[in-house]
Design a protein around this motif. Structure first.
Motif, mmCIF file in Angstrom:
data_model
loop_
_atom_site.group_PDB
_atom_site.id
_atom_site.type_symbol
_atom_site.label_atom_id
_atom_site.label_comp_id
_atom_site.label_asym_id
_atom_site.label_seq_id
_atom_site.Cartn_x
_atom_site.Cartn_y
_atom_site.Cartn_z
ATOM 1 N N GLU A 39 0.834 -1.208 0.000
ATOM 2 C CA GLU A 39 0.000 0.000 0.000
ATOM 3 C C GLU A 39 0.864 1.252 0.000
ATOM 4 O OE1 GLU A 39 -3.422 2.291 2.619
ATOM 5 O OE2 GLU A 39 -2.729 0.314 3.261
ATOM 6 N N TRP A 40 1.931 1.251 0.779
ATOM 7 C CA TRP A 40 2.845 2.393 0.834
ATOM 8 C C TRP A 40 3.467 2.632 -0.536
ATOM 9 C CZ3 TRP A 40 8.165 2.323 3.693
ATOM 10 C CH2 TRP A 40 8.728 3.586 3.674
ATOM 11 N N ASP A 41 3.940 1.561 -1.173
ATOM 12 C CA ASP A 41 4.528 1.676 -2.513
ATOM 13 C C ASP A 41 3.532 2.287 -3.495
ATOM 14 O OD1 ASP A 41 6.545 -1.372 -2.466
ATOM 15 O OD2 ASP A 41 6.937 0.637 -1.704
ATOM 16 N N ARG A 42 2.262 1.840 -3.418
ATOM 17 C CA ARG A 42 1.233 2.379 -4.312
ATOM 18 C C ARG A 42 1.041 3.869 -4.074
ATOM 19 N NH1 ARG A 42 -3.712 -0.238 -2.994
ATOM 20 N NH2 ARG A 42 -4.627 1.019 -4.636
ATOM 21 N N ARG A 43 1.055 4.295 -2.822
ATOM 22 C CA ARG A 43 0.886 5.720 -2.497
ATOM 23 C C ARG A 43 2.067 6.540 -3.024
ATOM 24 N NH1 ARG A 43 -4.201 4.862 -1.592
ATOM 25 N NH2 ARG A 43 -4.680 3.837 0.350
ATOM 26 N N ILE A 45 4.013 5.787 -5.574
ATOM 27 C CA ILE A 45 3.910 5.830 -7.039
ATOM 28 C C ILE A 45 2.824 6.806 -7.464
ATOM 29 C CG2 ILE A 45 3.245 4.483 -9.065
ATOM 30 C CD1 ILE A 45 4.676 2.079 -7.681
ATOM 31 N N ALA A 46 1.695 6.803 -6.769
ATOM 32 C CA ALA A 46 0.609 7.725 -7.119
ATOM 33 C C ALA A 46 1.054 9.173 -6.965
ATOM 34 C CB ALA A 46 -0.608 7.447 -6.231
ATOM 35 N N ARG A 47 1.763 9.481 -5.879
ATOM 36 C CA ARG A 47 2.250 10.841 -5.672
ATOM 37 C C ARG A 47 3.256 11.230 -6.760
ATOM 38 N NH1 ARG A 47 6.736 12.257 -3.796
ATOM 39 N NH2 ARG A 47 7.099 10.372 -2.614
ATOM 40 N N GLU A 48 4.164 10.313 -7.089
ATOM 41 C CA GLU A 48 5.165 10.604 -8.111
ATOM 42 C C GLU A 48 4.513 10.821 -9.474
ATOM 43 O OE1 GLU A 48 8.792 8.105 -6.061
ATOM 44 O OE2 GLU A 48 7.785 7.285 -7.802
ATOM 45 N N GLU A 49 3.495 10.022 -9.794
ATOM 46 C CA GLU A 49 2.792 10.194 -11.063
ATOM 47 C C GLU A 49 2.099 11.560 -11.108
ATOM 48 O OE1 GLU A 49 4.111 6.968 -12.984
ATOM 49 O OE2 GLU A 49 2.686 8.365 -13.850
ATOM 50 N N LEU A 50 1.505 11.960 -10.002
ATOM 51 C CA LEU A 50 0.851 13.265 -9.944
ATOM 52 C C LEU A 50 1.865 14.387 -10.130
ATOM 53 C CD1 LEU A 50 -1.616 15.040 -9.484
ATOM 54 C CD2 LEU A 50 -1.155 14.882 -7.026
ATOM 55 N N SER A 141 13.388 5.671 -6.941
ATOM 56 C CA SER A 141 12.518 6.584 -7.696
ATOM 57 C C SER A 141 13.136 7.976 -7.776
ATOM 58 C CB SER A 141 11.121 6.644 -7.091
ATOM 59 O OG SER A 141 11.136 7.285 -5.835
#
Length: 176
Positions: A39-43, A45-50, A141
């Motif tokens: 879940e942390w990894d997904r968060r 990645i989502a922040r980096e994509e944004l 990242s």
């Protein structure tokens, strides 16, 4: 009167049950930890994509302003937490980068011979626990973003080394 052998067998049985209970609890804890790390990894990645999407939008807006002949905004003189990594260009100071990114650059520049280093090695040099995959992914990242923006050189093997290169800007030309 109970036999000594019977008492020992009862104690052994109780110890075995305790070990089995503890193993089950440890397996549940390991599964919960793994789920939390995913879940942390997904968060992350989502922040980096944004951040990347916002950076592209800002680059397009800047390109539109440049084509209209209006004045460009003043360059950022110091890093801002959560700021986007700008493409490297001649004369751009490392002060525009976040402290974490500056530390990554310093680790790679201070290496003898500027040999390429994988994210796990960078994390270790920064004093980050490289046994935790999520922490290594955070370093990877950041280093990857620095490589994409020309601040570092990224090898095909996934290792990073010190060096700079111009990156193509939004219009296809160099970012200089």
């Amino acid at each position: 009167m109970a036999s000594v052998l019977g008492l020992l067998e009862a104690r052994e049985r109780a110890a075995r049950e305790r070990v089995e209970d503890l193993r089950e609890a440890a397996a549940r804890a390991a599964a919960a930890l793994e789920a939390a790390e995913v879940e942390w990894d997904r968060r992350v990645i989502a922040r980096e994509e944004l951040v990347d999407a916002l950076a592209e939008s800002a680059e397009e807006a800047t390109a539109a302003v440049e084509t209209e002949g209006e004045d460009l905004p003043a360059p950022v003189l110091a890093s801002v937490p959560g700021a986007v990594v700008p493409p490297w260009r001649e004369g751009l100071s490392v002060a525009v980068l976040s402290l974490d990114n500056q530390r990554i650059l310093n680790v790679l520049q201070d290496r003898p011979g500027h040999e390429p280093v994988r994210a796990k090695g960078i994390a270790a040099a920064l004093g980050i626990d490289n046994a935790v995959a999520a922490k290594v992914e955070g370093v990877r990242s950041k280093a990857k973003r620095l490589g994409e923006r020309g601040w570092l050189l990224q090898e095909a093997s996934g290792a990073f080394s010190a060096g700079r290169r111009l990156v193509a800007g939004p219009g296809g030309g160099s970012s200089a």
